[in-house]
Design an enzyme around this catalytic site. Structure first.
Site, PDB file in Angstrom:
ATOM      1  N   GLY A  51       0.690  -1.121  -0.064  1.00 38.58           N
ATOM      2  CA  GLY A  51       0.158  -0.132  -0.165  1.00 38.58           C
ATOM      3  C   GLY A  51       0.750   1.463   0.054  1.00 38.58           C
ATOM      4  N   LYS A 102      -4.445 -13.236 -11.603  1.00 39.51           N
ATOM      5  CA  LYS A 102      -3.376 -12.600 -10.310  1.00 39.51           C
ATOM      6  C   LYS A 102      -3.560 -13.734  -9.487  1.00 39.51           C
ATOM      7  CE  LYS A 102      -1.204 -10.385  -7.656  1.00 39.51           C
ATOM      8  NZ  LYS A 102      -1.540  -9.228  -6.961  1.00 39.51           N
TER       9      LYS A 102
END
Length: 316
Positions: free
Chosen positions: A12, A185
């Site tokens: 993040g 993914k």
């Protein structure tokens, strides 16, 4: 566009830092030590052997940020519901919530908390490793982020978000098959996450062991069979593609997030990655013995870490 990264750990912070460095209006929301270091000294991003400092807002309380235009959710999978509930102050009348988390099922949780009309889905191949509070290694070279509406349309809000990523130099695509993107993914995470955690190897030595590659490809092949049984359209055509893609653009010392979690003594996202393959395999009637074994190994390591912590606590 006001952006908040909810769950600004290694990945993040890497993603938020690159966006901020590219001119985006970004706030990070995360754990105390890391956020305090960033608030005081800025966020240090390391790419290759070069460090650069990025100044951006860092908070531990959503109320201090208030409503934003975009919330990028990057908390650990098992914390999704409680984290979003605790961060409701970020969500205003026009807020979009985007999950870029690993694994399957996050969009369903977000829909239950904030409503389906606010939620868009995505996946990112950008990498991040925490070096120290306020200092993160970034892997963006050749690492694409894909986003899309749950109904497959190409909306104005998705195009606006993509434009922000592009302005920061990040590779991004808008997908009309976001479910397929999520599975693609997942295949990458299936290839390396558990095996890195079990062997405790970063990517350089991990990729040097032929038996590890063989096991990874077998696990990915199982996941592909499950996806196909569910009617999911994959971009991945060969199981080895996921193994190769997982390491593209990343340095030899890069560590999978599952290994990072184990090194910190915390729980992993195994239930949302290889564990998700096992669950969906059971629903589809597709056997998944390799993924089941990887789940068992990681669960065993987690139990061992918990036992060691308990022993140390009793001895203290």
């Amino acid at each position: 566009m006001r952006i908040c990264v909810l769950g600004a750990g290694a990945l993040g912070s890497a993603l938020g830092g690159v966006l901020a460095d590219g001119g985006a209006d970004v706030r990070l929301l995360g754990r105390v030590a890391h956020m305090e270091a960033i608030a005081q000294d800025g966020l240090m991003l390391r790419e290759g052997q070069r460090d650069r400092k990025v100044r951006l807002q860092a908070h531990t309380d959503a109320a201090a940020i208030g409503a934003v235009d975009l919330v990028i959710v990057l908390v650990k999978s098992f914390h999704t519901r409680e984290a979003v509930m605790a961060a409701r102050a970020l969500v205003g009348p026009e807020t979009t919530v985007l999950s870029l988390q690993n694994g399957l099922g996050h969009e369903d949780v977000l829909t239950e908390v904030v409503g389906r009309d606010r939620v868009i889905a995505g996946k990112t191949y950008v990498g991040g490793v925490m070096l120290a509070p306020g200092h993160v290694r970034v892997g963006t070279l050749g690492k694409e982020t894909l986003i899309g509406e749950l109904d497959g349309t190409v909306s104005a809000r998705v195009r606006r978000i993509a434009a922000v990523f592009e302005a920061a130099g990040l590779a991004i695509s808008v997908s009309t098959n976001i479910l397929g993107v999520i599975w693609d993914k997942l295949l990458v995470n299936v290839a390396t996450g558990a095996l890195s955690g079990i062997t405790r190897l970063p990517y350089g030595p991990l990729y040097a062991v032929p038996e590890v590659e063989e096991c990874a490809i077998a696990a990915v092949a199982e996941a592909m069979a499950v996806a196909q049984a569910q009617g999911v359209t994959l971009a991945t055509r060969d199981a080895r593609e996921a193994w190769v893609k997982a390491a593209e653009g990343l340095p030899p010392e890069f560590k999978a997030s599952m290994l990072q979690s184990l090194e910190k003594g915390s729980a992993t996202e195994i239930d949302f990655i290889n564990g998700a393959v096992v669950r969906w395999g059971e629903r589809s009637g597709v056997p998944t013995p390799v993924n089941r074994a990887l789940v068992a190994c990681i669960k065993g390591i987690e139990a061992s870490l918990g036992r060691d912590a308990a022993v140390l606590e009793r001895a203290a």
